[in-house]
Design a protein around this motif. Structure first.
Motif, PDB file in Angstrom:
ATOM      1  N   UNK A  86      24.796 -31.747  27.546  1.00  5.84           N
ATOM      2  CA  UNK A  86      23.639 -30.883  27.817  1.00  5.84           C
ATOM      3  C   UNK A  86      23.944 -29.633  28.718  1.00  5.84           C
ATOM      4  N   UNK A  87      25.213 -29.652  29.386  1.00  5.67           N
ATOM      5  CA  UNK A  87      25.787 -28.378  30.114  1.00  5.67           C
ATOM      6  C   UNK A  87      26.518 -27.399  29.198  1.00  5.67           C
ATOM      7  N   UNK A 111      25.797 -24.659  19.850  1.00  4.98           N
ATOM      8  CA  UNK A 111      26.374 -23.965  18.651  1.00  4.98           C
ATOM      9  C   UNK A 111      27.852 -23.768  18.879  1.00  4.98           C
ATOM     10  N   UNK A 112      28.249 -23.541  19.912  1.00  2.57           N
ATOM     11  CA  UNK A 112      29.635 -23.501  20.186  1.00  2.57           C
ATOM     12  C   UNK A 112      30.405 -24.748  20.208  1.00  2.57           C
ATOM     13  N   UNK A 113      29.622 -25.790  20.650  1.00  2.00           N
ATOM     14  CA  UNK A 113      30.404 -27.237  20.560  1.00  2.00           C
ATOM     15  C   UNK A 113      30.217 -27.665  19.187  1.00  2.00           C
ATOM     16  N   UNK A 114      29.251 -27.402  18.329  1.00  2.00           N
ATOM     17  CA  UNK A 114      29.347 -27.854  17.084  1.00  2.00           C
ATOM     18  C   UNK A 114      30.350 -27.197  16.446  1.00  2.00           C
ATOM     19  N   UNK A 144      21.865 -32.070  20.195  1.00  2.00           N
ATOM     20  CA  UNK A 144      22.328 -33.251  19.105  1.00  2.00           C
ATOM     21  C   UNK A 144      21.841 -32.479  17.749  1.00  2.00           C
ATOM     22  N   UNK A 145      20.684 -32.383  17.951  1.00  2.00           N
ATOM     23  CA  UNK A 145      19.737 -32.026  16.609  1.00  2.00           C
ATOM     24  C   UNK A 145      20.259 -30.713  15.900  1.00  2.00           C
ATOM     25  N   UNK A 146      20.502 -29.837  16.887  1.00  2.00           N
ATOM     26  CA  UNK A 146      21.114 -28.394  16.484  1.00  2.00           C
ATOM     27  C   UNK A 146      22.320 -28.772  15.842  1.00  2.00           C
TER      28      UNK A 146
END
Length: 293
Positions: A93-94, A98-101, A146-148
């Motif tokens: 959450x922090x 998009x970048x994490x995905x 997570x949905x994104x």
């Protein structure tokens, strides 16, 4: 029961020499996975309570420091071929969803499908404030992020609309090697964390629990899974004793409780110290675990 290692990498051991040794020597000794933690900043003084120590304090000062986990795992992917690579735990959450995905899918490609995406909501309010992200509603933000991520990983054209996060129609390629996406392991022993694991996880990650505590938690997880029309067969159960000692007798108890993977702490500041700890873990943990199968 598989055995992985939890290797904090940061100030004091964040060198190419140590990282190469971690990857190659963990893999060569036959451990199943490597897990690395996340904190982008830490503090000398803070009011938040760390949930996995009796005094509520994180086991390290403000200068402990940690490598960004997906960066560290990408380095480890380049020097390994078989060992799985896990975030333990990515503070979803922090982060930017998009970048994490993108980081996760790139790592999954570069490692040829060896990523385990361990996730959590975070506990350190001061860290959220430093990043400029609200601490409140972090559980809901985790779910929406997570949905994104899953949309980006699985849909040709990805989009999402939520209360706290949204994604306009776009494309992210390449897709992950693992299908439908790298497994999501929900970390945490709270009821909220287990509800999240039951609802959307491919795994549940228990921290700092002894076997009898894991047994109690898994009984609750079974109830929550049944409420979602799922069963424990659909999840990988991972337990990290963390700072608790691990004996062959305890390992038998973890296995009897239903643990699929035990992740043991390996905290080393140079290559010699790393090899000494890994050799001890082979004798005390890995070989007894192999004898259980």
């Amino acid at each position: 029961m598989d055995v992985g290692v939890f290797v904090p990498l940061g100030n004091g051991n964040a060198s190419p020499e140590v990282l190469r040794a971690v990857g190659r020597n963990v893999e060569d000794r036959g451990f199943e996975s490597i897990w690395v933690p996340e904190h982008v900043v830490l503090f000398d003084e803070y009011e938040s309570e760390y949930p996995f120590s009796p005094d509520g304090k994180f086991p390290g000062g403000g200068d402990t420091g940690m490598l960004e986990p997906l960066t560290a795992l990408t380095y480890l992917a380049a020097v390994t071929d078989r060992v799985r690579l896990g975030t333990g735990i990515c503070l979803v959450p922090q982060r930017n969803a998009v970048y994490t995905a993108k980081q996760v899918t790139d790592l999954d490609n570069l490692s040829n499908g060896r990523v385990d995406f361990g996730i959590g909501v975070g506990w350190l309010r001061e860290e959220f404030e430093a990043i400029g992200v609200p601490f409140e509603k972090r559980g809901q933000r985790t779910d929406e992020h997570l949905a994104i991520m899953k949309a980006l990983w699985t849909e040709e054209v990805s989009s999402y609309q939520g209360e706290l996060a949204s994604l306009s129609a776009c494309r992210m390629y390449p897709k992950p090697v693992q299908t439908p996406h790298p497994p999501i392991h929900v970390g945490g022993i709270s009821d909220v964390a287990m509800r999240r694991a039951a609802r959307l996880g491919q795994g549940w990650f228990s921290w700092n629990q002894l076997p009898d505590e894991v047994t109690t938690s898994l009984a609750r997880l079974d109830e929550l899974l049944a409420g979602e029309g799922r069963s424990r067969r659909e999840l990988v159960i991972t337990a990290s004793p963390y700072f608790n000692p691990t004996t062959p007798a305890l390992m038998e108890q973890y296995a009897a409780a239903g643990v699929d993977r035990l992740v043991v702490l390996c905290l080393a500041f140079d290559v010699d110290m790393l090899n000494e700890q890994l050799d001890a873990l082979v004798t005390d943990v890995l070989e007894p675990a192999n004898a259980l199968t």
